[in-house]
Design a protein around this motif. Sequence first.
Motif, PDB file in Angstrom:
ATOM      1  N   VAL A 105      49.164  51.461 -13.808  1.00 49.11           N
ATOM      2  CA  VAL A 105      47.717  51.336 -13.955  1.00 49.11           C
ATOM      3  C   VAL A 105      47.091  50.736 -12.694  1.00 49.11           C
ATOM      4  CG1 VAL A 105      45.882  50.239 -15.294  1.00 49.11           C
ATOM      5  CG2 VAL A 105      47.884  51.167 -16.460  1.00 49.11           C
ATOM      6  N   ALA A 106      47.769  49.784 -12.063  1.00 48.98           N
ATOM      7  CA  ALA A 106      47.233  49.192 -10.830  1.00 48.98           C
ATOM      8  C   ALA A 106      47.077  50.249  -9.739  1.00 48.98           C
ATOM      9  CB  ALA A 106      48.147  48.062 -10.354  1.00 48.98           C
ATOM     10  N   VAL A 107      48.084  51.110  -9.591  1.00 51.25           N
ATOM     11  CA  VAL A 107      47.997  52.179  -8.594  1.00 51.25           C
ATOM     12  C   VAL A 107      46.908  53.170  -8.982  1.00 51.25           C
ATOM     13  CG1 VAL A 107      49.246  54.065  -7.476  1.00 51.25           C
ATOM     14  CG2 VAL A 107      50.402  51.903  -7.937  1.00 51.25           C
ATOM     15  N   ALA A 108      46.794  53.466 -10.265  1.00 46.49           N
ATOM     16  CA  ALA A 108      45.750  54.386 -10.726  1.00 46.49           C
ATOM     17  C   ALA A 108      44.362  53.846 -10.391  1.00 46.49           C
ATOM     18  CB  ALA A 108      45.880  54.629 -12.223  1.00 46.49           C
ATOM     19  N   ALA A 109      44.150  52.547 -10.581  1.00 44.99           N
ATOM     20  CA  ALA A 109      42.859  51.940 -10.257  1.00 44.99           C
ATOM     21  C   ALA A 109      42.572  52.042  -8.761  1.00 44.99           C
ATOM     22  CB  ALA A 109      42.839  50.480 -10.705  1.00 44.99           C
ATOM     23  N   TYR A 110      43.596  51.808  -7.950  1.00 44.76           N
ATOM     24  CA  TYR A 110      43.445  51.913  -6.491  1.00 44.76           C
ATOM     25  C   TYR A 110      43.091  53.341  -6.082  1.00 44.76           C
ATOM     26  CZ  TYR A 110      45.158  52.417  -1.665  1.00 44.76           C
ATOM     27  OH  TYR A 110      45.295  52.729  -0.328  1.00 44.76           O
ATOM     28  N   LEU A 111      43.804  54.313  -6.625  1.00 44.77           N
ATOM     29  CA  LEU A 111      43.526  55.712  -6.288  1.00 44.77           C
ATOM     30  C   LEU A 111      42.152  56.142  -6.787  1.00 44.77           C
ATOM     31  CD1 LEU A 111      47.019  57.318  -7.052  1.00 44.77           C
ATOM     32  CD2 LEU A 111      46.057  56.704  -4.817  1.00 44.77           C
ATOM     33  N   MET A 112      41.718  55.598  -7.909  1.00 44.30           N
ATOM     34  CA  MET A 112      40.383  55.914  -8.412  1.00 44.30           C
ATOM     35  C   MET A 112      39.310  55.391  -7.468  1.00 44.30           C
ATOM     36  SD  MET A 112      38.485  57.369 -10.624  1.00 44.30           S
ATOM     37  CE  MET A 112      39.692  57.769 -11.905  1.00 44.30           C
ATOM     38  N   LEU A 113      39.505  54.182  -6.942  1.00 51.45           N
ATOM     39  CA  LEU A 113      38.544  53.642  -5.981  1.00 51.45           C
ATOM     40  C   LEU A 113      38.494  54.506  -4.720  1.00 51.45           C
ATOM     41  CD1 LEU A 113      39.283  49.817  -6.293  1.00 51.45           C
ATOM     42  CD2 LEU A 113      37.250  51.023  -7.098  1.00 51.45           C
ATOM     43  N   LEU A 114      39.656  54.988  -4.276  1.00 55.99           N
ATOM     44  CA  LEU A 114      39.682  55.883  -3.119  1.00 55.99           C
ATOM     45  C   LEU A 114      38.952  57.186  -3.429  1.00 55.99           C
ATOM     46  CD1 LEU A 114      43.331  55.492  -1.752  1.00 55.99           C
ATOM     47  CD2 LEU A 114      41.227  54.639  -0.719  1.00 55.99           C
ATOM     48  N   ALA A 115      39.171  57.715  -4.644  1.00 51.55           N
ATOM     49  CA  ALA A 115      38.515  58.961  -5.030  1.00 51.55           C
ATOM     50  C   ALA A 115      37.003  58.799  -5.087  1.00 51.55           C
ATOM     51  CB  ALA A 115      39.046  59.435  -6.382  1.00 51.55           C
ATOM     52  N   LEU A 116      36.547  57.583  -5.377  1.00 50.19           N
ATOM     53  CA  LEU A 116      35.109  57.295  -5.415  1.00 50.19           C
ATOM     54  C   LEU A 116      34.556  56.954  -4.030  1.00 50.19           C
ATOM     55  CD1 LEU A 116      34.950  55.163  -8.696  1.00 50.19           C
ATOM     56  CD2 LEU A 116      34.252  57.545  -8.392  1.00 50.19           C
ATOM     57  N   LYS A 117      35.366  57.184  -2.992  1.00 45.38           N
ATOM     58  CA  LYS A 117      34.952  56.978  -1.601  1.00 45.38           C
ATOM     59  C   LYS A 117      34.705  55.507  -1.280  1.00 45.38           C
ATOM     60  CE  LYS A 117      34.947  61.464  -1.122  1.00 45.38           C
ATOM     61  NZ  LYS A 117      36.067  62.150  -0.408  1.00 45.38           N
ATOM     62  N   LYS A 118      35.406  54.625  -1.957  1.00 44.41           N
ATOM     63  CA  LYS A 118      35.288  53.206  -1.645  1.00 44.41           C
ATOM     64  C   LYS A 118      36.231  52.854  -0.487  1.00 44.41           C
ATOM     65  CE  LYS A 118      32.476  52.582  -5.102  1.00 44.41           C
ATOM     66  NZ  LYS A 118      31.042  52.330  -4.881  1.00 44.41           N
ATOM     67  N   ASN A 119      35.797  51.933   0.335  1.00 42.91           N
ATOM     68  CA  ASN A 119      36.586  51.525   1.494  1.00 42.91           C
ATOM     69  C   ASN A 119      37.642  50.508   1.073  1.00 42.91           C
ATOM     70  OD1 ASN A 119      37.531  50.914   4.074  1.00 42.91           O
ATOM     71  ND2 ASN A 119      35.876  49.453   4.473  1.00 42.91           N
ATOM     72  N   VAL A 120      38.752  51.000   0.519  1.00 44.27           N
ATOM     73  CA  VAL A 120      39.797  50.103   0.013  1.00 44.27           C
ATOM     74  C   VAL A 120      41.187  50.470   0.537  1.00 44.27           C
ATOM     75  CG1 VAL A 120      38.566  49.506  -2.109  1.00 44.27           C
ATOM     76  CG2 VAL A 120      40.064  51.491  -2.081  1.00 44.27           C
ATOM     77  N   ARG A 121      41.261  51.325   1.550  1.00 45.49           N
ATOM     78  CA  ARG A 121      42.597  51.698   2.016  1.00 45.49           C
ATOM     79  C   ARG A 121      43.327  50.523   2.646  1.00 45.49           C
ATOM     80  NH1 ARG A 121      43.138  57.107   5.545  1.00 45.49           N
ATOM     81  NH2 ARG A 121      43.548  55.730   7.320  1.00 45.49           N
ATOM     82  N   TRP A 122      42.598  49.518   3.062  1.00 50.69           N
ATOM     83  CA  TRP A 122      43.206  48.292   3.569  1.00 50.69           C
ATOM     84  C   TRP A 122      44.064  47.598   2.510  1.00 50.69           C
ATOM     85  CZ3 TRP A 122      41.293  44.651   0.320  1.00 50.69           C
ATOM     86  CH2 TRP A 122      40.034  44.906  -0.256  1.00 50.69           C
ATOM     87  N   LEU A 123      43.839  47.930   1.237  1.00 47.72           N
ATOM     88  CA  LEU A 123      44.589  47.320   0.140  1.00 47.72           C
ATOM     89  C   LEU A 123      45.949  47.990  -0.073  1.00 47.72           C
ATOM     90  CD1 LEU A 123      44.449  45.255  -2.221  1.00 47.72           C
ATOM     91  CD2 LEU A 123      43.334  47.039  -3.582  1.00 47.72           C
ATOM     92  N   GLY A 124      46.158  49.172   0.529  1.00 50.78           N
ATOM     93  CA  GLY A 124      47.332  49.976   0.232  1.00 50.78           C
ATOM     94  C   GLY A 124      48.650  49.274   0.472  1.00 50.78           C
ATOM     95  N   LEU A 125      48.812  48.616   1.611  1.00 49.56           N
ATOM     96  CA  LEU A 125      50.087  47.973   1.937  1.00 49.56           C
ATOM     97  C   LEU A 125      50.405  46.853   0.957  1.00 49.56           C
ATOM     98  CD1 LEU A 125      52.526  47.637   3.757  1.00 49.56           C
ATOM     99  CD2 LEU A 125      51.136  46.202   5.272  1.00 49.56           C
ATOM    100  N   ILE A 126      49.422  46.027   0.647  1.00 46.51           N
ATOM    101  CA  ILE A 126      49.635  44.932  -0.305  1.00 46.51           C
ATOM    102  C   ILE A 126      49.968  45.485  -1.687  1.00 46.51           C
ATOM    103  CG2 ILE A 126      48.534  42.988  -1.463  1.00 46.51           C
ATOM    104  CD1 ILE A 126      46.932  42.500   1.025  1.00 46.51           C
TER     105      ILE A 126
END
Length: 361
Positions: A153-174
């Motif tokens: 679910v945590a990864v799903a939330a991250y991918l959803m934010l990316l799909a919504l064009k949010k600037n969160v790719r900096w979170l990927g490594l963590i």
Amino acid sequence: MTPLAAEVNENLAQISNYLVYSSMAVYMLAFFAHIAEWTFGSRSKVGRTAAALTGAKAAAADAPAVQVRGKGGTAVLDKPKVVTRSAAGTRDVPDGPGAAGGTENGDLYGRIAVSLTTLAFVIEAGGVVTRAMSVQRAPWGNMYEFSVTFSTVAVAAYLMLLALKKNVRWLGLILVTTVLLDLGIATTWLYTASDQLVPALHSYWLWIHVSTAIFCGAVFYIGAAGAVLYLFRDSYEAKLAGGGTPGRFATSVLERLPSAASLDKFSYRINAAVFPLWTFTIVAGAIWAGDAWGRYWGWDPKEVWSFVTWVAYACYLHARATAGWKGRKAAYLALFAFACWIWNYYGVNILLSGKHSYAGV
């Protein structure tokens, strides 16, 4: 259960385990791709540009007063003052360029990392589904199943934010690092073979209460990650504002993150958005307890710490809304609230006993 059905369920459980381990392998590849993204991003011109801007600012500070010549003579004006704060306690600092640092190679590895993370998510989600099929119930009846679903679910939330064009790719490594740690703990110490639940848990409330608890925890984790990064970025900005010189590693990494103000706002919005659902989780658990055990509230350790977590997040949101708490104090409070959630999961389940002891390892 017939021998054939038992064999099918056992095969499904083995497939689930295989998928979980396969997802860990793909997450590892995504981890290395994110490392490459940050590495190539560090070779960008961000640092040199920042240094040039700093030099230009220093030159402007030493510049003479502005002279304006008119027909009647020369008027000398003071240098205009540059406003560097948009509000009290905040800095007017732009967001960094992201992990890729504005480089093509960094961006390429970042896209590869996101693609691998998406593939690993699909594989892990398949492991969760096959685990549910093997036990013919909701796949979160013990800590192993909860942990695997939590990371999914945590990864799903991250991918959803990316799909919504949010600037969160900096979170990927963590995120990928945490997911690998979570799955490592789950498969090494928390693994439990497929089995049926105790009679009290055979209820549709299992799907409602536990699923919302997992979702809230996953989103709270993203908010906590933003708060941690805020603390580092805020220290970095404060050192620059005070005329200090951060180390080379800190400069290379922290200058690419969003500004401290953006990270503070990101963490607040994430926690505020999921808090009502956490409230519903506690209410749903109380209703389920009334059906299963004949009382809505019994001061069970799990119930107590769920409420403590709710109070901690409520204090955080109340302080932000009324007392104007922003910045480091708010970040510390948000991290304390998430620490309560982590203790409620690991500490209460493993170290304390109560009605929820069925969820043990």
